[in-house]
Structure formats: structure tokens, C-alpha cells
Scaffold this active site. Structure first.
Site, PDB file in Angstrom:
ATOM      1  N   GLU A   1       0.909  -1.158  -0.209  1.00 16.03           N
ATOM      2  CA  GLU A   1      -0.062   0.085   0.030  1.00 16.03           C
ATOM      3  C   GLU A   1       0.899   1.113   0.286  1.00 16.03           C
ATOM      4  O   GLU A   1       2.087   1.183   0.819  1.00 16.03           O
ATOM      5  CB  GLU A   1      -0.927   0.038   1.190  1.00 16.03           C
ATOM      6  CG  GLU A   1      -1.967   1.120   1.373  1.00 16.03           C
ATOM      7  CD  GLU A   1      -3.016   0.867   2.380  1.00 16.03           C
ATOM      8  OE1 GLU A   1      -3.229  -0.166   2.550  1.00 16.03           O
ATOM      9  OE2 GLU A   1      -3.421   1.724   3.155  1.00 16.03           O
TER      10      GLU A   1
ATOM     11  N   GLU B   1      -3.137  10.268   3.383  1.00 17.78           N
ATOM     12  CA  GLU B   1      -4.126  10.421   4.293  1.00 17.78           C
ATOM     13  C   GLU B   1      -4.229  11.833   4.807  1.00 17.78           C
ATOM     14  O   GLU B   1      -3.695  12.351   5.508  1.00 17.78           O
ATOM     15  CB  GLU B   1      -3.915   9.270   5.039  1.00 17.78           C
ATOM     16  CG  GLU B   1      -3.952   8.008   4.612  1.00 17.78           C
ATOM     17  CD  GLU B   1      -4.279   6.798   5.720  1.00 17.78           C
ATOM     18  OE1 GLU B   1      -5.283   6.474   5.950  1.00 17.78           O
ATOM     19  OE2 GLU B   1      -3.083   6.574   6.167  1.00 17.78           O
TER      20      GLU B   1
ATOM     21  N   ARG C   1       5.619   3.390   8.645  1.00 17.93           N
ATOM     22  CA  ARG C   1       6.383   4.704   8.055  1.00 17.93           C
ATOM     23  C   ARG C   1       5.918   5.631   7.846  1.00 17.93           C
ATOM     24  O   ARG C   1       6.222   6.387   6.649  1.00 17.93           O
ATOM     25  CB  ARG C   1       6.958   3.716   6.576  1.00 17.93           C
ATOM     26  CG  ARG C   1       7.843   2.543   6.931  1.00 17.93           C
ATOM     27  CD  ARG C   1       8.047   1.335   5.932  1.00 17.93           C
ATOM     28  NE  ARG C   1       8.930   1.923   4.889  1.00 17.93           N
ATOM     29  CZ  ARG C   1       9.123   1.036   3.721  1.00 17.93           C
ATOM     30  NH1 ARG C   1       8.583  -0.167   3.721  1.00 17.93           N
ATOM     31  NH2 ARG C   1       9.942   1.667   2.688  1.00 17.93           N
TER      32      ARG C   1
END
Length: 208
Positions: A87, A91, A112
């Protein structure tokens, strides 16, 4: 970044709505998708096919008002909800629309995260958010500026699985007891996140 940057892109014409279709509107003619969060909950859309590497982008205007508790996003995932997914994320954290969080997962392992100051309120107007994913590097770009770059390193995982492009709006109040996105109050429902000029790679044989 040559292998990703070299990919031509095209406007996205088809989407799949994963849940709450009545809270997601799509106009292929204007290349616009709107996601709404209200009493029905949120919604999520994705591309119909996975892609292996390439450049993905959208002009996004986040919802305004008191968005505390909500998460709205644009991200790549090999399969949402799979415990071993790869992924790459943009966000938006509803408690503070002046920042965006980036993250990368490999085989389900993330941690991360980075927070980036945008220098603007993401709800004021449209801005371009771009994920440029190559076999050797990933770049996250905002309005053409690279805000983060991750290069493949020996001994460190790097996303290699074909991925869908996703976007969603949802109530993240329950994550870390509200410390991540804040706590939802819903004062300014409905909340609408708008995506325009969504672009994906031109690939002769996108992955199913």
C-alpha cells in the site's frame, strides 16, 4: 524515478464502489467523484483493475467545517483489508487539514508514516496529489512538488504487488482513541470530498 515518470496517464473512466453506493457519485463525463460522509456513514471507490507501477493523480478538495474524526484519502493497495497488502498512502487527518500523512506498507507491514505541512487548508480549493510509483522509487507530490521520496533499499521491503487506486471517507475516531484523526462530532454534516481529473497509467494489459 524514470520508470514511473515515463508512464503516460489517462483520465479514469470507470470506478467500482465498494460500499454505500448512495454516498458516492461519479460523473465520467466531467471525471469527478464525490464521496459523502453523513448519517449513512462513508463510502469508498476504487479502479476496476490493478496496475503495476505508474503515476496516479487527482485534484482533491477536502470537506470543510469541523471534520475532526474523519479520514479522507487517496491511496494504492494490492487489496484493501488483506493482511499482507502492499500500500502507498496519502491520508488527510480530519483534525488538521493543513497537513497530509504519507505511508507505505509492504506485506502488511507499515509504520513508515510521515506528516507533511501543506501550507494551506486542503478544503479551501482543489490541489493536485500525485503518487508516482516505480520499481526503484516512490514519490509523493503535492501541486507538482515532491514532499517525500522513498527508494528501494536492500534488506528493506518495497511495494511490488499490482495495486488498485482507492479513495474513501470514513470515521476514524476509534483509531488510537481519537489521537490520530480526532473525535467525530458531525456538526457540519454532510461532509463531501471531491476528486476531479483522476488519472491512472496507460497500460496495455492492466492487472485484473
Amino acid at each position: 524515478m524514470a520508470d514511473a515518470a515515463a508512464h503516460e496517464t489517462q483520465l479514469l473512466k470507470e470506478i467500482i464502489i465498494d460500499y454505500t453506493p448512495e454516498a458516492c457519485s461519479h460523473c465520467a463525463t466531467s471525471n469527478t467523484v464525490s464521496l459523502t460522509y453523513d448519517h449513512r456513514g462513508g463510502s469508498r471507490w476504487r479502479t476496476a483493475s490493478r496496475f503495476l507501477f505508474g503515476t496516479f493523480s487527482a485534484r482533491i478538495r477536502c470537506p470543510g467545517g469541523d471534520t475532526s474524526g474523519l479520514n479522507f484519502n487517496l491511496y494504492l493497495s494490492s487489496l484493501e483489508g488483506d493482511k499482507s497488502q502492499d500500500e502507498i498512502d496519502f491520508e488527510f487527518l480530519g483534525k488538521d487539514r493543513s497537513v497530509v500523512q504519507t505511508n507505505v506498507f509492504v506485506e502488511g507491514a507499515g509504520n513508515r508514516e510521515r506528516i507533511h505541512q501543506l501550507g494551506f487548508d486542503a478544503s479551501d480549493e482543489f490541489h493536485v496529489y500525485e503518487l508516482a510509483w516505480g520499481s526503484q522509487a516512490i514519490e509523493w507530490r503535492v501541486d507538482g512538488k515532491v514532499v517525500r521520496r522513498e527508494e528501494a533499499k536492500e534488506g528493506q521491503g518495497f511495494p511490488q504487488k499490482p495495486m488498485f487506486l482507492y479513495a474513501s471517507i470514513w470515521n476514524a475516531s476509534g483509531i488510537d482513541e481519537g489521537r490520530w484523526c480526532g473525535n467525530y462530532c458531525g456538526t457540519h454534516e454532510p461532509y463531501v470530498c471531491v476528486y476531479k481529473d483522476i488519472r491512472v497509467p496507460i497500460q496495455a494489459n492492466p492487472c485484473s
